[in-house]
Design a protein around this motif. Structure first.
Motif, PDB file in Angstrom:
ATOM      1  N   VAL A 189       1.924 -12.576   5.090  1.00 40.15           N
ATOM      2  CA  VAL A 189       3.272 -12.734   4.538  1.00 40.15           C
ATOM      3  C   VAL A 189       4.169 -11.587   4.984  1.00 40.15           C
ATOM      4  N   LEU A 190       3.675 -10.361   4.870  1.00 39.15           N
ATOM      5  CA  LEU A 190       4.485  -9.190   5.203  1.00 39.15           C
ATOM      6  C   LEU A 190       4.734  -9.078   6.701  1.00 39.15           C
ATOM      7  N   CYS A 191       3.693  -9.346   7.498  1.00 38.85           N
ATOM      8  CA  CYS A 191       3.854  -9.271   8.957  1.00 38.85           C
ATOM      9  C   CYS A 191       4.834 -10.313   9.459  1.00 38.85           C
ATOM     10  N   ASP A 192       4.709 -11.536   8.984  1.00 42.51           N
ATOM     11  CA  ASP A 192       5.633 -12.585   9.419  1.00 42.51           C
ATOM     12  C   ASP A 192       7.068 -12.238   9.035  1.00 42.51           C
ATOM     13  N   THR A 193       7.249 -11.604   7.892  1.00 40.07           N
ATOM     14  CA  THR A 193       8.589 -11.211   7.459  1.00 40.07           C
ATOM     15  C   THR A 193       9.215 -10.210   8.419  1.00 40.07           C
ATOM     16  N   LEU A 194       8.384  -9.326   9.001  1.00 41.63           N
ATOM     17  CA  LEU A 194       8.889  -8.294   9.921  1.00 41.63           C
ATOM     18  C   LEU A 194       8.810  -8.700  11.387  1.00 41.63           C
TER      19      LEU A 194
ATOM     20  N   GLY B 175      13.475 -11.910   2.654  1.00 41.83           N
ATOM     21  CA  GLY B 175      13.436 -11.652   4.087  1.00 41.83           C
ATOM     22  C   GLY B 175      13.258 -10.205   4.475  1.00 41.83           C
ATOM     23  N   LYS B 176      12.891  -9.361   3.518  1.00 37.57           N
ATOM     24  CA  LYS B 176      12.691  -7.941   3.796  1.00 37.57           C
ATOM     25  C   LYS B 176      11.351  -7.489   3.240  1.00 37.57           C
ATOM     26  N   VAL B 177      10.847  -6.372   3.773  1.00 33.73           N
ATOM     27  CA  VAL B 177       9.611  -5.771   3.290  1.00 33.73           C
ATOM     28  C   VAL B 177       9.927  -4.379   2.765  1.00 33.73           C
ATOM     29  N   TYR B 178       9.307  -4.039   1.650  1.00 34.78           N
ATOM     30  CA  TYR B 178       9.586  -2.771   0.991  1.00 34.78           C
ATOM     31  C   TYR B 178       8.308  -1.963   0.789  1.00 34.78           C
ATOM     32  N   GLU B 179       8.452  -0.630   0.887  1.00 28.52           N
ATOM     33  CA  GLU B 179       7.440   0.317   0.419  1.00 28.52           C
ATOM     34  C   GLU B 179       7.966   0.846  -0.905  1.00 28.52           C
ATOM     35  N   ASN B 180       7.373   0.376  -2.002  1.00 26.62           N
ATOM     36  CA  ASN B 180       7.950   0.576  -3.328  1.00 26.62           C
ATOM     37  C   ASN B 180       9.377   0.023  -3.317  1.00 26.62           C
ATOM     38  N   ASP B 181      10.392   0.864  -3.431  1.00 23.20           N
ATOM     39  CA  ASP B 181      11.773   0.365  -3.455  1.00 23.20           C
ATOM     40  C   ASP B 181      12.519   0.606  -2.153  1.00 23.20           C
ATOM     41  N   THR B 182      11.839   1.134  -1.132  1.00 26.89           N
ATOM     42  CA  THR B 182      12.492   1.477   0.131  1.00 26.89           C
ATOM     43  C   THR B 182      12.209   0.420   1.190  1.00 26.89           C
ATOM     44  N   GLU B 183      13.257  -0.127   1.779  1.00 28.30           N
ATOM     45  CA  GLU B 183      13.086  -1.151   2.810  1.00 28.30           C
ATOM     46  C   GLU B 183      12.434  -0.567   4.062  1.00 28.30           C
ATOM     47  N   ILE B 184      11.513  -1.326   4.645  1.00 26.09           N
ATOM     48  CA  ILE B 184      10.851  -0.941   5.895  1.00 26.09           C
ATOM     49  C   ILE B 184      11.512  -1.676   7.055  1.00 26.09           C
ATOM     50  N   ASN B 185      11.856  -0.954   8.102  1.00 23.89           N
ATOM     51  CA  ASN B 185      12.373  -1.582   9.307  1.00 23.89           C
ATOM     52  C   ASN B 185      11.219  -2.144  10.131  1.00 23.89           C
ATOM     53  N   PRO B 186      11.447  -3.215  10.883  1.00 24.19           N
ATOM     54  CA  PRO B 186      10.394  -3.724  11.759  1.00 24.19           C
ATOM     55  C   PRO B 186       9.928  -2.647  12.724  1.00 24.19           C
ATOM     56  N   PRO B 187       8.628  -2.597  13.028  1.00 27.08           N
ATOM     57  CA  PRO B 187       8.133  -1.577  13.958  1.00 27.08           C
ATOM     58  C   PRO B 187       8.643  -1.829  15.367  1.00 27.08           C
ATOM     59  N   GLU B 188       8.670  -0.775  16.166  1.00 27.87           N
ATOM     60  CA  GLU B 188       9.105  -0.904  17.554  1.00 27.87           C
ATOM     61  C   GLU B 188       8.160  -1.842  18.298  1.00 27.87           C
TER      62      GLU B 188
ATOM     63  N   MET C 235      -4.371   4.963  -3.703  1.00 24.33           N
ATOM     64  CA  MET C 235      -4.359   6.405  -3.912  1.00 24.33           C
ATOM     65  C   MET C 235      -3.017   7.054  -3.557  1.00 24.33           C
ATOM     66  N   ASN C 236      -2.248   6.422  -2.698  1.00 24.74           N
ATOM     67  CA  ASN C 236      -0.913   6.928  -2.392  1.00 24.74           C
ATOM     68  C   ASN C 236       0.175   6.313  -3.273  1.00 24.74           C
ATOM     69  N   ASP C 237      -0.245   5.396  -4.161  1.00 21.59           N
ATOM     70  CA  ASP C 237       0.673   4.743  -5.102  1.00 21.59           C
ATOM     71  C   ASP C 237       1.870   4.129  -4.382  1.00 21.59           C
ATOM     72  N   LYS C 238       1.571   3.384  -3.312  1.00 24.13           N
ATOM     73  CA  LYS C 238       2.629   2.722  -2.551  1.00 24.13           C
ATOM     74  C   LYS C 238       2.341   1.218  -2.493  1.00 24.13           C
ATOM     75  N   LEU C 239       3.286   0.451  -2.995  1.00 22.48           N
ATOM     76  CA  LEU C 239       3.160  -1.004  -3.015  1.00 22.48           C
ATOM     77  C   LEU C 239       4.053  -1.588  -1.927  1.00 22.48           C
ATOM     78  N   TYR C 240       3.438  -2.299  -0.998  1.00 18.34           N
ATOM     79  CA  TYR C 240       4.158  -2.974   0.086  1.00 18.34           C
ATOM     80  C   TYR C 240       4.332  -4.431  -0.314  1.00 18.34           C
ATOM     81  N   HIS C 241       5.578  -4.898  -0.296  1.00 18.74           N
ATOM     82  CA  HIS C 241       5.862  -6.245  -0.802  1.00 18.74           C
ATOM     83  C   HIS C 241       7.125  -6.779  -0.143  1.00 18.74           C
TER      84      HIS C 241
END
Length: 263
Positions: free
Chosen positions: A216-221, A135-148, A125-131
């Motif tokens: 896959v995504l968690c291990d990447t971050l 070696g990086k994770v993206y929200e659509n085309d924007t890279e996500i930094n590892p969480p604190e 519903m938010n039209d956001k693809l996490y992939h």
């Protein structure tokens, strides 16, 4: 498998998600064939089935070596991660899909000879693809930094309602130690919250399709994924899964073992 093939796979998969999102959203206001599986709260709809069949068709056309494990049983009998293993969750959070028309995900993962290659979680519903890619994770085309990397006491924790109510593995103590518990009703949506640092962790009894893409995504971050006792999970089997920052994982494992956050 070479990077060129994986890049082509990533491009294909992202196009599949655009198509499946359009179909799923257009189905929201239609009457669905809704039935139960293991219990009255474990639902399946015609959209779950159609979505899984869509992915299976696309995967088989693209990857002749595919072994497919899907929630609704239209794929193969997959018992290990040998070869090309695609894991499909056609609607994650079907109860939310039916009752709320919100807070549900669609997930897909590719493992090759046990190696995590590609993972996708679509917040529909938010039209956001996490992939992931390279070696990086993206929200659509924007890279996500590892969480604190913070402790359990400094963050919110996502929990399964049944685990919390039944106090399995000291879940109530885990909840009390955190800044508060959150129950979203979708593994994909809760894992997204961990990826973005909105939750410090997430604990639930999960099937392969619930955790394969998220792992896959968690291990990447650098987010830890284990069973509730800290052991490596078997992706193709069911277990109580713990997803958390490194510090929070240590805190949670101590509470599971000792009943309190102590070394």
């Amino acid at each position: 498998m070479n990077d060129l093939w994986l890049k082509k796979a990533d491009e294909e998969i992202q196009s599949w998600f655009k198509e499946i999102r359009e179909f799923t959203v257009s189905s929201l206001n239609q009457i669905h064939d809704v039935s139960t599986k293991s219990s009255r709260t474990d639902l399946v709809t015609d959209v779950d089935k159609s979505n899984e069949q869509f992915f299976i068709k696309k995967i088989r056309e693209f990857d002749s070596e595919a072994h497919i494990l899907g929630e609704e049983g239209f794929g193969d009998d997959v018992t290990n991660l040998d070869g090309h293993v695609w894991i499909v969750d056609p609607i994650d959070g079907t109860m939310n899909f039916v009752k709320q028309h919100n807070h549900f995900a669609i997930m897909l993962a590719l493992y090759i000879d046990g190696k995590e290659e590609l993972g996708y979680i679509l917040d529909v519903m938010n039209d956001k693809l996490y992939h992931n890619w390279d070696g990086k994770v993206y929200e659509n085309d924007t890279e996500i930094n590892p969480p604190e990397d913070i402790s359990l006491s400094e963050g919110l924790i996502g929990l399964s309602g049944s685990l919390l109510i039944n106090n399995e593995k000291n879940m109530q103590a885990i909840s009390k130690t955190s800044e508060g518990a959150r129950i979203y009703g979708s593994a994909g949506i809760q894992i997204i919250a961990v990826l973005k640092g909105e939750l410090v962790g997430y604990i639930s009894t999960l099937k392969p399709w619930d955790i394969a893409a998220g792992k896959v995504l968690c291990d990447t971050l650098g987010i830890k994924v284990s069973d509730i006792d800290g052991n490596i999970i078997d992706v193709v089997s069911s277990d109580i899964v713990l997803v958390a920052t490194k510090i929070a994982q240590k805190d949670i494992l101590n509470i599971v073992k000792y009943g309190s956050d102590c070394d």
